[in-house]
Scaffold this active site. Structure first.
Site, mmCIF file in Angstrom:
data_model
loop_
_atom_site.group_PDB
_atom_site.id
_atom_site.type_symbol
_atom_site.label_atom_id
_atom_site.label_comp_id
_atom_site.label_asym_id
_atom_site.label_seq_id
_atom_site.Cartn_x
_atom_site.Cartn_y
_atom_site.Cartn_z
ATOM 1 N N ASP A 13 0.820 -1.220 0.000
ATOM 2 C CA ASP A 13 0.000 0.000 0.000
ATOM 3 C C ASP A 13 0.852 1.267 0.000
ATOM 4 O O ASP A 13 0.668 2.156 -0.830
ATOM 5 C CB ASP A 13 -0.919 0.042 1.239
ATOM 6 C CG ASP A 13 -2.008 -1.023 1.179
ATOM 7 O OD1 ASP A 13 -2.366 -1.453 0.068
ATOM 8 O OD2 ASP A 13 -2.504 -1.410 2.254
ATOM 9 N N ARG A 92 0.551 4.048 17.405
ATOM 10 C CA ARG A 92 0.133 5.094 16.465
ATOM 11 C C ARG A 92 0.415 6.526 16.901
ATOM 12 O O ARG A 92 0.901 7.319 16.105
ATOM 13 C CB ARG A 92 -1.351 4.948 16.104
ATOM 14 C CG ARG A 92 -1.687 3.647 15.384
ATOM 15 C CD ARG A 92 -0.799 3.394 14.203
ATOM 16 N NE ARG A 92 -1.180 2.190 13.485
ATOM 17 C CZ ARG A 92 -0.332 1.406 12.835
ATOM 18 N NH1 ARG A 92 0.947 1.687 12.820
ATOM 19 N NH2 ARG A 92 -0.757 0.345 12.193
ATOM 20 N N ASP A 121 -6.773 2.971 12.760
ATOM 21 C CA ASP A 121 -5.453 3.597 12.719
ATOM 22 C C ASP A 121 -5.458 4.966 12.043
ATOM 23 O O ASP A 121 -4.750 5.869 12.467
ATOM 24 C CB ASP A 121 -4.456 2.649 12.047
ATOM 25 C CG ASP A 121 -4.142 1.463 12.952
ATOM 26 O OD1 ASP A 121 -4.142 1.665 14.184
ATOM 27 O OD2 ASP A 121 -3.929 0.353 12.445
ATOM 28 N N SER A 173 -3.723 -9.456 7.001
ATOM 29 C CA SER A 173 -3.187 -8.118 7.217
ATOM 30 C C SER A 173 -2.532 -8.094 8.598
ATOM 31 O O SER A 173 -3.134 -8.500 9.590
ATOM 32 C CB SER A 173 -4.327 -7.103 7.154
ATOM 33 O OG SER A 173 -3.954 -5.938 7.854
HETATM 34 N N1 ARG Z 1 -7.778 -3.813 15.497
HETATM 35 C C1 ARG Z 1 -6.530 -3.359 16.001
HETATM 36 C C2 ARG Z 1 -6.627 -1.925 16.420
HETATM 37 O O1 ARG Z 1 -7.488 -1.233 15.976
HETATM 38 C C3 ARG Z 1 -5.374 -3.564 15.045
HETATM 39 C C4 ARG Z 1 -5.429 -2.795 13.762
HETATM 40 C C5 ARG Z 1 -4.377 -3.151 12.753
HETATM 41 N N2 ARG Z 1 -4.451 -4.549 12.412
HETATM 42 C C6 ARG Z 1 -3.906 -5.124 11.351
HETATM 43 N N3 ARG Z 1 -4.017 -6.411 11.262
HETATM 44 N N4 ARG Z 1 -3.289 -4.464 10.418
HETATM 45 O O2 ARG Z 1 -5.808 -1.456 17.179
#
Ligand code: ARG
Length: 389
Positions: A13, A92, A121, A173
């Protein structure tokens, strides 16, 4: 020329995003954060440059991540919806902090990221950016661009000689840092499907883990883990070590359907071996040293604290105020917890603390008992008084 600082991971991406942004007239500076994910950062840097970035920043944020994010999360017992130790969510705001810093250094008016428009995110990165510098403009290519599938992105990358190392089938992912890994999509979207073993990365299957248990002793000082089995470690070293140990015993897996910020429920699995070990030990120690009212009230605060992390509100006044409360609760959280790791389970089997409020002479049913049972009679009468009609 307009300049943008893009949070870059080296994946498909964000690699496509460099080219896409350049075609929109941007000079693209890439920012790569090292939060302890298992990656070859030099390779990622080379890939960013080969893909068209004018400049690349790679920053080792592991120590800051631990000091300013992981330690507060441990002290708070921060867990979202009972199962998620928040590895992704904690990373993040730190990434956003440095996106803003690099943007200032580069005199860029824009920052960008590779999050989708459905996830949490994007919210965390953008809310944090907005708090730290409301004048910065934000671009999220994945919310705008024309590609409808991973295959279309791969075709775009191949057509424009964007270096990628993916095949057309990527199964899950992933997002990883030293506090854990988040795994979603693919077959996991079927709620009835048990996660296949190949979905897990940091942990061995409890089925094939050792048939003998492993004992580990974690010692804390004022809420911060300091020793393992009596030996002092820096927390970074300790976390990497406990990820290995816990992982080998299948500890730290969770499988959940969670409530996302953007209003949907999603299925995700997590692995956090070190996090699970340290969280379990910390909580058990608190059971020993916090008085009842403080312990119960702190549970309410823990829930709120985890929510704030999940919601991207790390740099909020409420979070700061809660830190004040949580830090004051850690005054007596010193001592040692012995844990037993066995086929995915992690439970406390030994507890000691100089600050312990456990008094054996009061608790015992043996002949050393010092508890004056006659006092209970009056206590019960007065305690129950308000409820009699
Ligand atoms: N659901 C989790 C959160 O919101 C992880 C998000 C990212 N997950 C991923 N497999 N890329 O913190």
């Amino acid at each position: 020329m307009k300049k943008i600082v893009l949070a870059y991971s080296g994946g498909l991406d964000t690699s496509c995003a460099i080219k896409w942004l350049k075609d929109k007239g941007f000079e693209v500076v890439c920012f790569i954060a090292d939060l302890g994910q298992d990656e070859d950062f030099q390779k990622i840097e080379e890939r960013a440059l080969a893909g068209g970035a004018s400049k690349v920043y790679v920053k080792d944020l592991k120590d800051e991540f631990i000091k300013d994010f992981i330690i507060p999360a441990i002290k708070a017992n921060a867990v979202y919806e009972g199962k998620y130790l928040l590895a992704t969510a904690l990373g993040r705001p730190l990434i956003a902090k440095y996106l803003v810093e690099v943007a200032h250094k580069e005199k860029a008016e824009y920052v960008g990221h590779g999050c989708t428009g459905k996830g949490n995110d994007q919210v965390r990165l953008e809310v944090t950016t907005g708090i730290l510098d409301p004048k910065l403009k934000i671009i999220a290519p994945l919310r705008e661009w024309e590609f409808k599938s991973r295959e279309e992105e791969i075709d775009y990358a191949l057509k424009h000689n964007i270096p990628i190392d993916v095949t057309k089938k990527k199964v899950y992912s992933l997002d990883r840092n030293l506090w854990g890994i988040s795994i979603e999509a693919g077959i996991l979207e079927n709620l009835d499907q048990e996660p296949p073993e190949d979905a897990y990365i940091m942990t061995k299957s409890p089925n094939s883990a050792s048939t003998y248990p492993k004992y580990v002793e974690i010692s804390f000082e004022k809420g911060v883990p300091k020793k393992v089995d009596g030996k002092a470690y820096g927390l970074k070293e300790m976390i990497f070590m406990l990820n290995e140990i816990g992982g080998a015993y299948g500890v730290g897996r969770s499988d959940m359907v969670e409530n996302r910020l953007v209003g949907i429920k999603s299925r995700e699995i997590y692995e956090a071996p070190a996090g699970t070990i340290l969280y379990t030990a910390h909580r058990e120690l608190e059971c020993l040293v916090l008085d009842r009212e403080l312990a119960h009230f702190k549970e309410i605060i823990s829930l709120k604290y985890a929510e704030l992390i999940y919601y991207g509100l790390w740099y909020s006044q409420l979070k700061e105020a809660l830190d004040g409360f949580i830090n004051s609760t850690q005054e007596h959280v010193s001592g040692t917890i012995r844990l037993k790791l066995f086929k995915g389970a992690c439970v406390a089997v030994g507890r000691q603390s100089p600050q312990s409020l456990y008094k054996k002479e009061l608790a015992t049913y043996g002949k050393e008992d010092k508890f004056d049972q006659k006092l209970a009679e009056g206590f019960i009468k007065i305690w129950g008084m308000p409820y009699k009609r």
